[in-house]
Design a protein around this motif. Structure first.
Motif, PDB file in Angstrom:
ATOM      1  N   MET A 137       5.741   5.629 -10.065  1.00  0.00           N
ATOM      2  CA  MET A 137       5.955   5.546  -8.602  1.00  0.00           C
ATOM      3  C   MET A 137       4.940   6.431  -7.885  1.00  0.00           C
ATOM      4  SD  MET A 137       9.992   5.704  -7.624  1.00  0.00           S
ATOM      5  CE  MET A 137      10.118   5.192  -5.913  1.00  0.00           C
ATOM      6  N   PRO A 138       3.713   5.931  -7.668  1.00  0.00           N
ATOM      7  CA  PRO A 138       2.681   6.794  -7.069  1.00  0.00           C
ATOM      8  C   PRO A 138       2.601   6.674  -5.538  1.00  0.00           C
ATOM      9  CG  PRO A 138       1.709   4.782  -7.922  1.00  0.00           C
ATOM     10  CD  PRO A 138       3.193   4.629  -8.081  1.00  0.00           C
ATOM     11  N   SER A 139       3.743   6.714  -4.853  1.00  0.00           N
ATOM     12  CA  SER A 139       3.786   6.374  -3.428  1.00  0.00           C
ATOM     13  C   SER A 139       2.894   7.249  -2.542  1.00  0.00           C
ATOM     14  CB  SER A 139       5.221   6.487  -2.916  1.00  0.00           C
ATOM     15  OG  SER A 139       6.084   5.697  -3.700  1.00  0.00           O
ATOM     16  N   LEU A 140       2.344   6.611  -1.503  1.00  0.00           N
ATOM     17  CA  LEU A 140       1.612   7.341  -0.461  1.00  0.00           C
ATOM     18  C   LEU A 140       2.614   8.177   0.331  1.00  0.00           C
ATOM     19  CD1 LEU A 140      -0.929   7.852   1.267  1.00  0.00           C
ATOM     20  CD2 LEU A 140      -0.350   5.810   2.585  1.00  0.00           C
ATOM     21  N   PHE A 141       3.737   7.563   0.715  1.00  0.00           N
ATOM     22  CA  PHE A 141       4.859   8.331   1.258  1.00  0.00           C
ATOM     23  C   PHE A 141       6.131   7.650   0.804  1.00  0.00           C
ATOM     24  CE2 PHE A 141       3.889   5.132   4.441  1.00  0.00           C
ATOM     25  CZ  PHE A 141       5.124   4.701   4.896  1.00  0.00           C
TER      26      PHE A 141
ATOM     27  N   ASP B 105       0.826  -1.215   0.000  1.00  0.00           N
ATOM     28  CA  ASP B 105       0.000   0.000   0.000  1.00  0.00           C
ATOM     29  C   ASP B 105       0.857   1.261   0.000  1.00  0.00           C
ATOM     30  OD1 ASP B 105      -2.445  -1.214  -0.102  1.00  0.00           O
ATOM     31  OD2 ASP B 105      -2.698  -1.335   2.071  1.00  0.00           O
ATOM     32  N   GLN B 106       1.953   1.246   0.769  1.00  0.00           N
ATOM     33  CA  GLN B 106       2.810   2.434   0.859  1.00  0.00           C
ATOM     34  C   GLN B 106       3.228   2.916  -0.526  1.00  0.00           C
ATOM     35  OE1 GLN B 106       6.849   2.056   2.562  1.00  0.00           O
ATOM     36  NE2 GLN B 106       7.331   3.807   1.272  1.00  0.00           N
ATOM     37  N   LYS B 107       3.398   1.982  -1.466  1.00  0.00           N
ATOM     38  CA  LYS B 107       3.926   2.338  -2.780  1.00  0.00           C
ATOM     39  C   LYS B 107       2.834   2.775  -3.756  1.00  0.00           C
ATOM     40  CE  LYS B 107       8.187   1.298  -1.693  1.00  0.00           C
ATOM     41  NZ  LYS B 107       9.240   2.319  -1.611  1.00  0.00           N
ATOM     42  N   GLY B 108       1.598   2.906  -3.264  1.00  0.00           N
ATOM     43  CA  GLY B 108       0.534   3.466  -4.097  1.00  0.00           C
ATOM     44  C   GLY B 108      -0.167   2.466  -5.000  1.00  0.00           C
ATOM     45  N   PHE B 109      -0.084   1.174  -4.658  1.00  0.00           N
ATOM     46  CA  PHE B 109      -0.692   0.185  -5.560  1.00  0.00           C
ATOM     47  C   PHE B 109      -2.215   0.155  -5.493  1.00  0.00           C
ATOM     48  CE2 PHE B 109       3.671  -1.242  -5.678  1.00  0.00           C
ATOM     49  CZ  PHE B 109       3.815  -1.462  -7.038  1.00  0.00           C
ATOM     50  N   ASP B 110      -2.781   0.701  -4.406  1.00  0.00           N
ATOM     51  CA  ASP B 110      -4.251   0.762  -4.388  1.00  0.00           C
ATOM     52  C   ASP B 110      -4.749   1.743  -5.462  1.00  0.00           C
ATOM     53  OD1 ASP B 110      -2.955   2.608  -2.777  1.00  0.00           O
ATOM     54  OD2 ASP B 110      -4.637   2.889  -1.411  1.00  0.00           O
ATOM     55  N   LEU B 111      -3.942   2.769  -5.786  1.00  0.00           N
ATOM     56  CA  LEU B 111      -4.321   3.688  -6.882  1.00  0.00           C
ATOM     57  C   LEU B 111      -4.272   2.944  -8.220  1.00  0.00           C
ATOM     58  CD1 LEU B 111      -2.410   7.027  -6.066  1.00  0.00           C
ATOM     59  CD2 LEU B 111      -4.636   6.243  -5.248  1.00  0.00           C
ATOM     60  N   ILE B 112      -3.202   2.176  -8.405  1.00  0.00           N
ATOM     61  CA  ILE B 112      -3.046   1.442  -9.665  1.00  0.00           C
ATOM     62  C   ILE B 112      -4.189   0.431  -9.815  1.00  0.00           C
ATOM     63  CG2 ILE B 112      -1.553  -0.181 -10.921  1.00  0.00           C
ATOM     64  CD1 ILE B 112       0.849   1.252  -9.577  1.00  0.00           C
ATOM     65  N   ASP B 113      -4.512  -0.255  -8.713  1.00  0.00           N
ATOM     66  CA  ASP B 113      -5.598  -1.249  -8.694  1.00  0.00           C
ATOM     67  C   ASP B 113      -6.896  -0.608  -9.219  1.00  0.00           C
ATOM     68  OD1 ASP B 113      -7.288  -3.322  -8.158  1.00  0.00           O
ATOM     69  OD2 ASP B 113      -6.972  -3.370  -5.997  1.00  0.00           O
ATOM     70  N   TYR B 114      -7.117   0.625  -8.829  1.00  0.00           N
ATOM     71  CA  TYR B 114      -8.375   1.295  -9.126  1.00  0.00           C
ATOM     72  C   TYR B 114      -8.548   1.604 -10.604  1.00  0.00           C
ATOM     73  CZ  TYR B 114     -12.371   3.891  -7.309  1.00  0.00           C
ATOM     74  OH  TYR B 114     -13.642   4.298  -6.996  1.00  0.00           O
ATOM     75  N   VAL B 115      -7.432   1.900 -11.300  1.00  0.00           N
ATOM     76  CA  VAL B 115      -7.551   2.330 -12.704  1.00  0.00           C
ATOM     77  C   VAL B 115      -6.687   1.464 -13.634  1.00  0.00           C
ATOM     78  CG1 VAL B 115      -8.172   4.732 -12.192  1.00  0.00           C
ATOM     79  CG2 VAL B 115      -5.766   4.087 -12.328  1.00  0.00           C
ATOM     80  N   ILE B 116      -6.365   0.242 -13.217  1.00  0.00           N
ATOM     81  CA  ILE B 116      -5.415  -0.558 -14.014  1.00  0.00           C
ATOM     82  C   ILE B 116      -5.973  -0.875 -15.401  1.00  0.00           C
ATOM     83  CG2 ILE B 116      -6.146  -2.753 -12.969  1.00  0.00           C
ATOM     84  CD1 ILE B 116      -3.096  -3.593 -13.268  1.00  0.00           C
ATOM     85  N   GLU B 117      -7.269  -1.050 -15.478  1.00  0.00           N
ATOM     86  CA  GLU B 117      -7.881  -1.347 -16.785  1.00  0.00           C
ATOM     87  C   GLU B 117      -7.623  -0.196 -17.758  1.00  0.00           C
ATOM     88  OE1 GLU B 117      -9.071  -3.787 -19.188  1.00  0.00           O
ATOM     89  OE2 GLU B 117      -9.961  -4.529 -17.325  1.00  0.00           O
ATOM     90  N   GLU B 118      -7.717   1.042 -17.255  1.00  0.00           N
ATOM     91  CA  GLU B 118      -7.456   2.215 -18.115  1.00  0.00           C
ATOM     92  C   GLU B 118      -5.969   2.361 -18.416  1.00  0.00           C
ATOM     93  OE1 GLU B 118      -9.650   2.236 -15.564  1.00  0.00           O
ATOM     94  OE2 GLU B 118     -11.027   3.943 -15.703  1.00  0.00           O
ATOM     95  N   ILE B 119      -5.112   1.988 -17.440  1.00  0.00           N
ATOM     96  CA  ILE B 119      -3.664   2.108 -17.679  1.00  0.00           C
ATOM     97  C   ILE B 119      -3.240   1.153 -18.794  1.00  0.00           C
ATOM     98  CG2 ILE B 119      -1.355   1.716 -16.687  1.00  0.00           C
ATOM     99  CD1 ILE B 119      -2.497   2.572 -13.969  1.00  0.00           C
ATOM    100  N   CYS B 120      -3.794  -0.055 -18.772  1.00  0.00           N
ATOM    101  CA  CYS B 120      -3.394  -1.067 -19.759  1.00  0.00           C
ATOM    102  C   CYS B 120      -4.151  -0.898 -21.070  1.00  0.00           C
ATOM    103  CB  CYS B 120      -3.656  -2.470 -19.221  1.00  0.00           C
ATOM    104  SG  CYS B 120      -2.845  -2.790 -17.672  1.00  0.00           S
ATOM    105  N   SER B 121      -4.258   0.314 -21.578  1.00  0.00           N
ATOM    106  CA  SER B 121      -4.973   0.504 -22.843  1.00  0.00           C
ATOM    107  C   SER B 121      -4.122  -0.036 -23.994  1.00  0.00           C
ATOM    108  CB  SER B 121      -5.301   1.988 -23.043  1.00  0.00           C
ATOM    109  OG  SER B 121      -4.122   2.743 -22.908  1.00  0.00           O
TER     110      SER B 121
END
Length: 478
Positions: A376-380, A307-323
């Protein structure tokens, strides 16, 4: 000649779980040898590779009293790249294939290590002016220095520095056990010393008693004064703000150099990347079985999957990222849900997504060299080294503005043609997605601008030379 001893729980090339090891292993090489004698002390883990164990020479051994137990301490020495390393041996504590185990075992193990580290010094004839302690595992050293060791002439006047590499990890266990384990009396277990919220806290003890505190970037030094980043120690950090310094980590520019790196498909530098860098992308596409297409926008991630590394953000929009026009290459291990997430998308889009759920140094170098962008979308992020590696390899970082990421990546400004990467401010999945799409737009439609971003990134100097000068200034001030 100023003498400095680094004490830490890990150090490259002997043993590594994270960025701490890079700092402890690389930084000592960069000090001015005429003014500073910097040495390093770590545990002699059984997991250290044989090639290094065979080079160690035995110096001495003794028995250490730790509360009510007597423990063997063997002392070994090895010189590497002009730096002397000491290894403290005790198979009961340091066996196993990893440096850390269950926290209750680690609490005792590092109490032993901290006391042994100090007790070793008179026997090896090295009296440091400064002991530089790294993270919670060495938090008891400033406390011990203040305690029983004061009765010994040898230790009087030795100063200590505590460096926070990640405030999230503090070495917390119940008070009674720690009192018994560490052999410290009740005087030290009050809220203004080691006690925190009813428990004993190694890092807190180190911060209270250290003469100076440093952390691994300027922004993180400010952030940890606030409750959100302060991990319940923000009050103490504010109280000690006068002796807190942020010094950004560096990178070993010999090891991470696209011009000479033996692990990548094709070497290149700031002059030749326009022609040569693409060969790395082709090589990685082929090796990972992705669609072989120069036009795909390739995003890399090398990280612990937490979670610290921001993977919950990636989880949320991964379908859009993998266009369709994008490829995603992930390397690392961590929380099961994120490991499964990337495996699932690699199964769903085998020509676009590659999930490498393990760690490989060689593969990481290839990813830094091959990708167009690095996410690298880290929370901190106290400092972060991956964004420094990406800049070095001409791979454009896309980061969240926090800690070391904010200090090292200048956001692209299309009006003034400035910046070395792309960044977003709020911890928000769609803000991240918008930034990725903006980066992609520049990549596809303003290629000259994109190449200038790479030019500026590759021209940055985040080698250890800069950071070493700042540590030298701190040592002189002490």
């Amino acid at each position: 000649m100023k003498k400095v001893l680094f004490v830490a729980s890990e150090c490259v090339p002997f043993i590594k779980t994270g960025g701490l090891a890079d700092v402890v292993g690389s930084l000592p090489k960069y000090f001015d040898k005429n003014e500073f004698d910097v040495r390093v002390m770590i545990p002699k883990y059984t997991a250290i590779p044989e090639e290094y164990k065979n080079q160690m020479e035995y110096i001495t051994h003794f028995y250490l009293e730790l509360a009510w137990r007597k423990q063997y301490v063997g002392v070994f020495q090895l010189e590497l790249n002009g730096v002397i390393f000491y290894f403290l041996d005790n198979e009961f504590y340091f066996r196993g294939e990893k440096p850390y185990g269950e926290i209750y075992q680690d609490i005792e193990k590092f109490a032993f290590f901290d006391k042994a580290a100090l007790s070793t010094l008179p026997l090896i004839g090295f009296r440091p002016d400064i002991i530089h302690c790294h993270d919670w595992q060495t938090g008891l050293i400033p406390v011990y220095l203040h305690d029983a060791f004061q009765q010994n002439e040898f230790f009087r006047g030795i100063k200590s520095i505590m460096t926070i590499h990640n405030l999230k990890f503090q070495g917390i266990w119940d008070k009674k056990t720690v009192m018994d384990t560490a052999g410290l009396d009740a005087y030290y277990f009050t809220p203004d010393k080691l006690e925190a919220f009813g428990d004993a806290n190694y890092l807190k003890g180190g911060l209270v008693y250290a003469d100076q505190i440093t952390t691994v970037s300027d922004t993180y030094a400010e952030e940890i004064k606030m409750p959100f980043y302060g991990e319940k120690l923000d009050g103490l950090i504010n109280a000690k703000a006068g002796c807190l310094t942020g010094i950004v980590n560096g990178l070993d520019y010999d090891e991470y150099n696209p011009a000479t790196d033996p692990l990548i498909y094709a070497n290149y530098d700031a002059r030749t990347f326009r022609k040569e860098k693409i060969k790395n992308k082709r090589g990685l596409q082929k090796e990972l079985g992705l669609a072989q297409d120069d036009r795909k926008f390739m995003i890399g991630i090398v990280s612990r999957l937490t979670d610290q590394k921001g993977f919950d953000l990636i989880d949320y929009v991964i379908e859009e990222i993998c266009s369709e026009d994008t490829q995603l290459v992930v390397l690392g291990t961590g929380e099961e849900k994120y490991e499964h997430l990337f495996r699932h998308f690699a199964w769903k889009y085998p020509d676009r997504v590659s999930a490498n759920i393990y760690y490989s140094n060689e593969r990481s170098h290839k990813i830094y060299a091959a990708c167009d962008a690095f996410l690298m979308p880290s929370l901190f992020e106290p400092c972060g080294l991956s964004q420094l590696m990406s800049l070095r390899y001409g791979t454009v970082p896309i980061v969240r503005e926090t800690g070391g990421l904010k200090d090292t990546v200048e956001p692209y400004n299309e009006y003034e043609s400035k910046g070395t990467g792309f960044s977003f401010c709020n911890y928000n999945a769609h803000e991240m997605l918008g930034t990725i799409r903006y980066a992609k737009d520049v990549y596809y439609n303003r290629k000259r601008e994109w190449n200038k971003i790479i030019d500026r990134g590759m021209a940055m100097d985040f080698s250890w030379n800069n950071s070493a000068r700042k540590y030298e200034d701190l040592y002189r001030r002490m």
